[in-house]
Motif scaffolding. Sequence first.
Motif: not given
Lengths: 225, 407
Positions: B141-153
């Motif tokens: 919820g705090l991501i301000k730029d880009g995106s959050f990780l996904s499990d397979t990254d």
Amino acid sequence: MIQIENLKKTYPGKVPTPALKGVSFKINEGEFVAIMGRSGSGKSTLLHQLGLIDTPTEGTIRIGNFEVTALSDAEKTKFRLQQLGYIFQEYALITELTAQENVWLPALAYGKDPEHCWEHAAKLLDLVGLGHRLDHYPNEISGGEQQRVAIARALINSPKVLFADEPTANLDSASAKTVLELFRKLNRELKQTVVMVTHEPDDRRYVDRVVWISDGLIEKIEKVE
Amino acid sequence: MSANDLKTAAFIAYKSIRRGHKSTLVLMILILSLSFINMMFIAGILKGLSELFPQVIIKNVSAYITVSSQETPRVKEFIPNQSALRAEIATIPGILRTTRRYVLAGSLAFDKDQSGQYKRLSSSIMGIDPAADAKIMGIEGLIKDGSFLSDTDTDQIILSSALAGGYGNLAPSDLGGARVGDKILVTYGNGIMRTYKVKGIYSDLMGIYENFITSKEAESVIGVSDSASQILVALDPNRQTLEKYRAQIGALAPTLKIQTYEDFLGSFGGFLNALDLIAVIVSIISVAVASVTIFVLIYVNALNKRRQIGILRAIGIKRTIIISSYVFQALFYVAASLVVGSILTFAVLYPLFLRYPLNVDFGAISLYFTAGWIIFGIVSLIAAGFLSGYLPSRLVARKDILTAIWG
Ligand SMILES: Nc1ncnc2c1ncn2[C@@H]1O[C@H](COP(=O)(O)OP(=O)(O)OP(=O)(O)O)[C@@H](O)[C@H]1O
Ligand SMILES: [Mg+2]
């Protein structure tokens, strides 16, 4: 009724002012007494001492069975409420109270039956000719009417003595006459003791005796025929 | 003071209020109710802020409970067989879900203008299970730029805005302005080096100074599987006390270190105490301002009525009755102001704040009232009212009658 013995009052200050220099006399029950004298002679000062709204420098005052000069401050307050009526030269009404409330207040403070006294207040206002002004506030009635409200207020607790300091000084001659006649009526019909300061020589005809004051001393006591 | 004295005083007070200037009345009630609102509002918001803090810790740092790897008798770096342990923990009634994290030490390096001059800093890198983590913790919820990780990254990293640099947060040192898409070189404590692409940057207002990779990537760096540095536990706090939860988890994992969010909060205790102190100071100032105002208004009023007070005394009304009548008036002003102030605070401001909380980066501040504080506000205003009725009228009523009447 009232016994005044060697009463002295000196106003403190840079130059102490001796306003009463040793006054002694008696007032009998049911008497109507006038205190007369030139301006500055000490008439008001004397009445303030008798009415317990000031403290003499020396001497004693007895009213009825009480040596009032020996009473404590709280006892004097109670004595004023229960035994004395005081009428000031200027109409000293409480501006936030109606005529009837002004008259009623001392009875309420006395602890008498409020409803009965409420009626009594109306009767007294009727007596002074203001039966039609019960609900008026002081600023809604004339000076003479205000003075008569003050008289009714002074009478509400049936005082032993009624004191009045130049009660007619601010009134026109017709109103003044009404007030003086009212005093005489109270005095004649109800045996009300009245002590009145006046500088109007004509007022002598209403009273029993005149105490002449000059420069803080009694000049003479004159019996009016 | 007899009942009759009180009655007389009440009568005089009532008539004074009825016949007094309406503007004085309105002004007095306005000032007093504003003081009350001010007191409730500032204290409420500071309290709201200090109530928000634990929520921030729970959401961003520790969950309700953090289970960490063994410290005694011998330090172990990881919790083994984490999935079996988590399955057991999940059976405790009231436990909602769990997630695990690897905590790795390393250094981050970034060469912004490809000059060969790297900016470096050491920091911790968390290996997380993004999907499960996001259900408990608030980084996504705090991501301000880009995106959050996904499990397979595996080749992606989430940076703290404070460490990335250039976001306006103050950190002891930063990477000089790393942004989404940039390549970051990470050297782990065991010597392994990896290059990651910045996938997202989260707003690190709290100064968490942590960076996130997937646990899959973390396991490949350290060569372990099915392990964890921490197990974060979400639970229903109303079901039983944290201490009971702690004991139950402790029974399942006797060698592990179990901490509640309150343990983490400890370091913020001073800050929270400071907030409470500020609330007290602000309230005392409000009460003082209110007291002085009502005192001045009543004093001026009593001075104006000096002659009337003298007349009352001359006709034989006791001082205590006169003083009481002023106290009654002052208490009436206070009571009316408390009613007005309470209506505005609790029926207008409070619902408004509930609907539109004050949003800050790490949460929403709401008004928070405690019974003790409300009572303090009410009692202190009543006390102020009493004194400001009592003192001025006593001052005037003590003058001798002739001075009062003729000046
Ligand atoms: N509060 C006071 N302080 C100092 N001197 C005073 C005070 N009141 C009155 N005096 C002085 O005492 C003397 C008597 O005053 P008082 O008021 O009794 O006179 P009076 O006879 O009532 O005069 P008038 O007819 O003008 O009302 C006067 O010289 C007056 O100046
Ligand atoms: Mg005089």
